[in-house]
Design a protein around this motif. Structure first.
Motif, PDB file in Angstrom:
ATOM      1  N   ILE A 152      41.220 -29.119  16.001  1.00 10.68           N
ATOM      2  CA  ILE A 152      41.235 -28.093  14.952  1.00 10.68           C
ATOM      3  C   ILE A 152      41.187 -26.698  15.577  1.00 10.68           C
ATOM      4  CG2 ILE A 152      39.890 -27.112  13.043  1.00 10.68           C
ATOM      5  CD1 ILE A 152      39.069 -30.001  12.333  1.00 10.68           C
ATOM      6  N   ALA A 153      40.344 -26.515  16.595  1.00 10.45           N
ATOM      7  CA  ALA A 153      40.245 -25.217  17.264  1.00 10.45           C
ATOM      8  C   ALA A 153      41.568 -24.840  17.923  1.00 10.45           C
ATOM      9  CB  ALA A 153      39.120 -25.254  18.297  1.00 10.45           C
ATOM     10  N   ALA A 154      42.251 -25.810  18.539  1.00  7.62           N
ATOM     11  CA  ALA A 154      43.534 -25.526  19.187  1.00  7.62           C
ATOM     12  C   ALA A 154      44.572 -25.084  18.155  1.00  7.62           C
ATOM     13  CB  ALA A 154      44.014 -26.756  19.951  1.00  7.62           C
ATOM     14  N   THR A 155      44.619 -25.752  17.005  1.00  6.22           N
ATOM     15  CA  THR A 155      45.585 -25.351  15.962  1.00  6.22           C
ATOM     16  C   THR A 155      45.244 -23.968  15.416  1.00  6.22           C
ATOM     17  OG1 THR A 155      44.308 -26.530  14.276  1.00  6.22           O
ATOM     18  CG2 THR A 155      46.148 -27.714  15.283  1.00  6.22           C
ATOM     19  N   GLU A 156      43.954 -23.688  15.263  1.00 11.36           N
ATOM     20  CA  GLU A 156      43.552 -22.353  14.784  1.00 11.36           C
ATOM     21  C   GLU A 156      43.957 -21.268  15.781  1.00 11.36           C
ATOM     22  OE1 GLU A 156      42.113 -21.249  11.926  1.00 11.36           O
ATOM     23  OE2 GLU A 156      42.367 -23.284  11.145  1.00 11.36           O
ATOM     24  N   LEU A 157      43.793 -21.547  17.073  1.00 10.54           N
ATOM     25  CA  LEU A 157      44.208 -20.575  18.090  1.00 10.54           C
ATOM     26  C   LEU A 157      45.712 -20.327  18.041  1.00 10.54           C
ATOM     27  CD1 LEU A 157      42.053 -21.523  21.221  1.00 10.54           C
ATOM     28  CD2 LEU A 157      41.980 -19.409  19.924  1.00 10.54           C
ATOM     29  N   GLU A 158      46.486 -21.382  17.842  1.00 11.41           N
ATOM     30  CA  GLU A 158      47.941 -21.224  17.747  1.00 11.41           C
ATOM     31  C   GLU A 158      48.308 -20.395  16.522  1.00 11.41           C
ATOM     32  OE1 GLU A 158      49.641 -25.122  17.773  1.00 11.41           O
ATOM     33  OE2 GLU A 158      49.064 -25.511  19.851  1.00 11.41           O
ATOM     34  N   LYS A 159      47.650 -20.672  15.385  1.00 12.65           N
ATOM     35  CA  LYS A 159      47.926 -19.901  14.172  1.00 12.65           C
ATOM     36  C   LYS A 159      47.585 -18.424  14.367  1.00 12.65           C
ATOM     37  CE  LYS A 159      47.081 -23.604  10.817  1.00 12.65           C
ATOM     38  NZ  LYS A 159      46.156 -24.074   9.758  1.00 12.65           N
ATOM     39  N   GLU A 160      46.443 -18.176  15.012  1.00 14.10           N
ATOM     40  CA  GLU A 160      46.027 -16.791  15.239  1.00 14.10           C
ATOM     41  C   GLU A 160      47.005 -16.071  16.162  1.00 14.10           C
ATOM     42  OE1 GLU A 160      42.168 -14.314  16.929  1.00 14.10           O
ATOM     43  OE2 GLU A 160      41.946 -16.436  16.435  1.00 14.10           O
ATOM     44  N   GLU A 161      47.465 -16.757  17.198  1.00  9.31           N
ATOM     45  CA  GLU A 161      48.439 -16.169  18.114  1.00  9.31           C
ATOM     46  C   GLU A 161      49.745 -15.841  17.391  1.00  9.31           C
ATOM     47  OE1 GLU A 161      49.649 -14.469  21.500  1.00  9.31           O
ATOM     48  OE2 GLU A 161      47.673 -15.386  21.261  1.00  9.31           O
ATOM     49  N   SER A 162      50.216 -16.749  16.568  1.00 12.68           N
ATOM     50  CA  SER A 162      51.463 -16.488  15.828  1.00 12.68           C
ATOM     51  C   SER A 162      51.266 -15.347  14.820  1.00 12.68           C
ATOM     52  CB  SER A 162      51.944 -17.759  15.121  1.00 12.68           C
ATOM     53  OG  SER A 162      51.001 -18.165  14.156  1.00 12.68           O
ATOM     54  N   ARG A 163      50.083 -15.279  14.196  1.00 15.76           N
ATOM     55  CA  ARG A 163      49.797 -14.192  13.251  1.00 15.76           C
ATOM     56  C   ARG A 163      49.792 -12.843  13.982  1.00 15.76           C
ATOM     57  NH1 ARG A 163      45.386 -11.584  12.205  1.00 15.76           N
ATOM     58  NH2 ARG A 163      44.057 -13.032  13.334  1.00 15.76           N
ATOM     59  N   ARG A 164      49.183 -12.795  15.173  1.00 16.54           N
ATOM     60  CA  ARG A 164      49.176 -11.557  15.954  1.00 16.54           C
ATOM     61  C   ARG A 164      50.590 -11.123  16.342  1.00 16.54           C
ATOM     62  NH1 ARG A 164      44.305 -12.273  20.354  1.00 16.54           N
ATOM     63  NH2 ARG A 164      42.580 -12.053  18.906  1.00 16.54           N
ATOM     64  N   GLU A 165      51.394 -12.085  16.738  1.00 15.82           N
ATOM     65  CA  GLU A 165      52.784 -11.778  17.119  1.00 15.82           C
ATOM     66  C   GLU A 165      53.550 -11.222  15.919  1.00 15.82           C
ATOM     67  OE1 GLU A 165      55.739 -11.120  19.688  1.00 15.82           O
ATOM     68  OE2 GLU A 165      53.798 -11.953  20.267  1.00 15.82           O
ATOM     69  N   ALA A 166      53.325 -11.806  14.744  1.00 15.90           N
ATOM     70  CA  ALA A 166      54.011 -11.325  13.534  1.00 15.90           C
ATOM     71  C   ALA A 166      53.547  -9.907  13.192  1.00 15.90           C
ATOM     72  CB  ALA A 166      53.736 -12.272  12.369  1.00 15.90           C
ATOM     73  N   GLU A 167      52.238  -9.643  13.308  1.00 16.76           N
ATOM     74  CA  GLU A 167      51.728  -8.296  13.047  1.00 16.76           C
ATOM     75  C   GLU A 167      52.338  -7.294  14.020  1.00 16.76           C
ATOM     76  OE1 GLU A 167      47.505  -8.269  13.223  1.00 16.76           O
ATOM     77  OE2 GLU A 167      47.254  -9.386  11.345  1.00 16.76           O
ATOM     78  N   LYS A 168      52.455  -7.685  15.270  1.00 16.74           N
ATOM     79  CA  LYS A 168      53.036  -6.807  16.277  1.00 16.74           C
ATOM     80  C   LYS A 168      54.485  -6.472  15.939  1.00 16.74           C
ATOM     81  CE  LYS A 168      53.859  -6.647  21.275  1.00 16.74           C
ATOM     82  NZ  LYS A 168      53.743  -7.392  22.528  1.00 16.74           N
ATOM     83  N   GLN A 169      55.248  -7.478  15.568  1.00 12.40           N
ATOM     84  CA  GLN A 169      56.660  -7.256  15.198  1.00 12.40           C
ATOM     85  C   GLN A 169      56.770  -6.349  13.972  1.00 12.40           C
ATOM     86  OE1 GLN A 169      59.281  -8.042  16.959  1.00 12.40           O
ATOM     87  NE2 GLN A 169      58.017  -9.085  18.489  1.00 12.40           N
ATOM     88  N   ASN A 170      55.901  -6.574  12.989  1.00 14.13           N
ATOM     89  CA  ASN A 170      55.947  -5.726  11.780  1.00 14.13           C
ATOM     90  C   ASN A 170      55.605  -4.273  12.122  1.00 14.13           C
ATOM     91  OD1 ASN A 170      56.633  -7.869  10.148  1.00 14.13           O
ATOM     92  ND2 ASN A 170      54.522  -8.313   9.547  1.00 14.13           N
ATOM     93  N   CYS A 185      58.624   2.051  15.015  1.00 11.56           N
ATOM     94  CA  CYS A 185      59.655   2.304  16.029  1.00 11.56           C
ATOM     95  C   CYS A 185      60.996   1.790  15.522  1.00 11.56           C
ATOM     96  CB  CYS A 185      59.299   1.617  17.347  1.00 11.56           C
ATOM     97  SG  CYS A 185      57.730   2.145  18.027  1.00 11.56           S
ATOM     98  N   PRO A 186      61.720   2.636  14.832  1.00 10.88           N
ATOM     99  CA  PRO A 186      63.027   2.187  14.336  1.00 10.88           C
ATOM    100  C   PRO A 186      63.965   1.904  15.511  1.00 10.88           C
ATOM    101  CG  PRO A 186      62.765   4.536  13.991  1.00 10.88           C
ATOM    102  CD  PRO A 186      61.458   4.019  14.510  1.00 10.88           C
ATOM    103  N   PRO A 187      64.967   1.085  15.302  1.00 12.45           N
ATOM    104  CA  PRO A 187      65.886   0.772  16.410  1.00 12.45           C
ATOM    105  C   PRO A 187      66.612   2.038  16.883  1.00 12.45           C
ATOM    106  CG  PRO A 187      66.703  -0.117  14.335  1.00 12.45           C
ATOM    107  CD  PRO A 187      65.319   0.397  14.080  1.00 12.45           C
ATOM    108  N   LEU A 188      66.846   2.101  18.162  1.00 14.75           N
ATOM    109  CA  LEU A 188      67.425   3.283  18.783  1.00 14.75           C
ATOM    110  C   LEU A 188      68.955   3.225  18.669  1.00 14.75           C
ATOM    111  CD1 LEU A 188      66.730   5.806  20.423  1.00 14.75           C
ATOM    112  CD2 LEU A 188      66.970   4.423  22.477  1.00 14.75           C
ATOM    113  N   HIS A 189      69.502   4.277  18.100  1.00 15.75           N
ATOM    114  CA  HIS A 189      70.961   4.382  18.001  1.00 15.75           C
ATOM    115  C   HIS A 189      71.408   5.394  19.033  1.00 15.75           C
ATOM    116  CE1 HIS A 189      70.976   2.060  14.337  1.00 15.75           C
ATOM    117  NE2 HIS A 189      70.045   2.880  13.806  1.00 15.75           N
ATOM    118  N   ILE A 190      72.141   4.933  20.038  1.00 15.61           N
ATOM    119  CA  ILE A 190      72.612   5.825  21.095  1.00 15.61           C
ATOM    120  C   ILE A 190      73.966   6.369  20.672  1.00 15.61           C
ATOM    121  CG2 ILE A 190      73.285   5.998  23.506  1.00 15.61           C
ATOM    122  CD1 ILE A 190      71.329   3.718  24.070  1.00 15.61           C
TER     123      ILE A 190
END
Length: 182
Positions: free
Chosen positions: A25-43, A49-54
């Motif tokens: 259960i702890a391992a699955t919770e850690l995976e969920k938390e990691e994926s949640r952090r990654e999603a927050e980072k992307q958002n 930081c809008p995409p750069l148009h050169i």
């Protein structure tokens, strides 16, 4: 003992099973938390930081550089303001802690070192520029002439004992000794 031994083994097996389930259960919770952090980072990156148009032309590139410099300047100003604010609050905290210690009556004693200081220097350190009094105690003393005593006169007449020994050393000295005795 057979019954008790089986019961102990069952309890141990149950503990191990519960432990393994908790670890899963702890391992699955850690995976969920990691994926949640990654999603927050992307958002956050997508939002701030809008995409750069050169652009293709040189003037558009220069305009983009000017905009980026303006954003950098704004960020630096904000950073400087935050640093000043942090320094100010840390100074206030130190002052408050000092006042708190003063109110409690518990003082930190600094390690003291012995310092050889004259009375004048000590008064000047304590009173600052107000210090005008001179503490030279020998300056105000009256000088007194010593009277010559008979012992001192005798000592002066005898002279230095080293001279007497040098005169008596060698053959001439012994000769003088014999002459003076006879």
């Amino acid at each position: 003992m057979g019954d008790e031994e089986k019961r102990n083994r069952a309890i141990t097996a149950r503990r191990q099973h519960l432990k393994s389930v908790m670890l899963q259960i702890a391992a699955t919770e850690l995976e969920k938390e990691e994926s949640r952090r990654e999603a927050e980072k992307q958002n956050y990156l997508a939002e701030h930081c809008p995409p750069l148009h050169i652009p293709g032309s040189m003037s558009e590139v220069q305009e983009l550089c000017k905009q980026l410099h303006a954003k950098i300047d704004a960020a630096e100003e904000e950073k400087y303001d935050m640093e000043v604010r942090v320094q100010k609050t840390s100074k206030e905290l130190e002052d408050m802690n000092q006042k708190l210690f003063d109110l409690r009556g518990k003082f930190k004693r600094p390690p003291l070192r012995r310092v050889r200081m004259s009375a004048d220097a000590m008064l000047k350190a304590l009173l600052g520029s107000k210090h005008k009094v001179c503490m030279d105690l020998r300056a105000n003393l009256k000088q007194v002439k010593k009277e010559d005593t008979e012992k001192e006169r005798d000592l002066r007449d005898v002279g230095d004992w080293r001279k007497n020994i040098e005169e008596k050393s060698g053959m001439e000295g012994r000769k003088k000794m014999f002459e003076s005795e006879s």
